[in-house]
Design an enzyme around this catalytic site. Sequence first.
Site, PDB file in Angstrom:
ATOM      1  N   GLY A 173       0.840  -1.197   0.000  1.00  0.00           N
ATOM      2  CA  GLY A 173       0.000   0.000   0.000  1.00  0.00           C
ATOM      3  C   GLY A 173       0.874   1.245   0.000  1.00  0.00           C
ATOM      4  N   GLY A 174       0.312   2.322   0.575  1.00  0.00           N
ATOM      5  CA  GLY A 174       1.045   3.592   0.613  1.00  0.00           C
ATOM      6  C   GLY A 174       2.355   3.493   1.360  1.00  0.00           C
ATOM      7  N   GLY A 408      23.523  12.219 -30.233  1.00  0.00           N
ATOM      8  CA  GLY A 408      23.153  12.917 -28.992  1.00  0.00           C
ATOM      9  C   GLY A 408      23.712  12.225 -27.774  1.00  0.00           C
ATOM     10  N   ALA A 409      23.890  10.909 -27.877  1.00  0.00           N
ATOM     11  CA  ALA A 409      24.408  10.167 -26.723  1.00  0.00           C
ATOM     12  C   ALA A 409      25.833  10.603 -26.379  1.00  0.00           C
ATOM     13  CB  ALA A 409      24.347   8.671 -26.993  1.00  0.00           C
TER      14      ALA A 409
END
Length: 520
Positions: A173-174, A408-409
């Site tokens: 859960g949370g 771009g790498a």
Amino acid sequence: MPDSLEHKRDLLRQFRKRSEEGGGPDRVAKQHAEGKYTARERIDRLVDPGSFLEFDKFVVHNCRYFGMDKKQFMGDGVVTGIAAINGQKVAVYSQDFTVLGGSLGGAHAQKIVKVMEFAAKTRIPMIGINDSGGARIQEGVVSLGAYAEIFRRNVDCSGIIPQISLIMGPCAGGAVYSPAMTDFIFMVDRTSYMFVTGPDVIKAVTHEEITKEELGGAGPHSAKSGVAHFKCTDEDECFERVRELLTYIPAACDAPPTRLATTDPVDRENVRLREIVPANPKKPYDIKEIILDVLDDAHFLEVQKDYAKNIVCGFGSIGGIKVGVVANQPMVLAGVLDTDSSAKAARFVRFCDAFGIPIFTLVDVPGFMPGVGQEHGGIIRQGAKLLYAYCEARVPMVTLITRKAYGGAYDVMASKHIGGDVNLAYPTAEIAVMGVEGAVSIIFRGELSGLNGDAFAAKKQELVDGYEQEFSNPYKAAELGYLDEVIMPEETRSRVYRYFEALTNKHQSRPHRFHGNIPL
Ligand code: HXC
């Protein structure tokens, strides 16, 4: 004699004992039968012997609903305090599953908040050992508020002190969001799990059937989701790894850097690396061989080892200087940058930068991963995280291009342009907009069209050779000063050490702003 000194001393002994008993022998036996240590046994095994000082041993909850007034346990299901690991101060909390399933109510959370605040103000790492059934149901909204108090402290501590989470039982859960906001998550194979919604809810909502282990065990979280940074075979291994991690990271963001002792000579030649990068650029090799040969004593603590294996992240030292290592891995997907590897490395770079750990980047990257799945999976957004993280980093950065640095790498992987302090390359480096085949077929399309058979092959080879001579080497970049030095592989360790040593006093301040806006 109720008011005698001995009686008062005896009362304290009794209270201490009662608190230390947790949920009692039956529940302790059940915990052991499941292959788990108790909260106190875990602290004993994790920290230096005799170093633990406990806080809030007698805290109890004040819930009166559902018969809870008859279920009070001293300490309220969590053991908190300060200790030392490898002689370095740390703060710790350890949830006690034997007490009300380690569930978290108001008093339990207040203890955790108190020790977190102590850690933050005394600038020491915070270690949380999680083993809990989650929000204490009988305390209702108090438990929810209590979790939120912890979440806020996690964020307050973020980037100030290292926060480490050990998951040693249920975390659902949370409750998962406190560990999720810490720097490192350790999980123990087969006895721990993390999920937001469990198998029953999933079955009811999506009709998928899955076991707890398959859904949220250490296996899937270390290989598929990337939630866990370390998967350990048992709790003892987990404590060992935490102690090891702490040797590489500082106590706080403003702690002066310390060095590790080593007898490994800094001028040791990397003889094994002479032929590590194959002449054929399509042939893979294991980047970890370079990392291990360069680091002190071949010691490398890899982070998220089983996740996004096309990038390797971890800690080591060079001549005692502690460094974070980020490296493309040509053995996996040719070392390409994709969504997962970009996000993985971005978080690692940000951790190093937050805590003043120099970054050693090894580059062999053919670019970003093409594909509809990648584009629609947000490669633009994820790749931008890594670019942003490197651009933002102010720690010393030494970058070594071993082979490919395309497109771009090239920019992203700690290039000179985005803040690399020292950029090195092997003679085998190829720095180009793209690989030779693709480049030739685009820029020489006209010259190749109309040619067939041998004539086509001969012309193409001539163009490829010409392109390679011009661009598939480190010298264009070196001419422009984008590389500081082209080095022989056997010189790697001594050069990288000397440059990190030279960068020891690097100081680069950031302009004032509330905070940047990293693409999340
Ligand atoms: C109160 C709890 C509890 C809880 C366990 N216990 N979880 N008490 N609140 N959340 C108690 C049990 O009643 C039992 O007490 C003891 O702990 C041991 O639990 P068992 O069920 O006997 O243990 P086991 O069989 O090992 O099962 C462990 C478990 C199960 C899988 C964790 O207890 C369970 O499903 N618990 C509920 C989990 C849950 O739904 N929690 C809320 C999640 S939502 P007795 O006295 O009978 O022995 C959540 C929201 C957080 O956490 C939101 C934050 C924003």
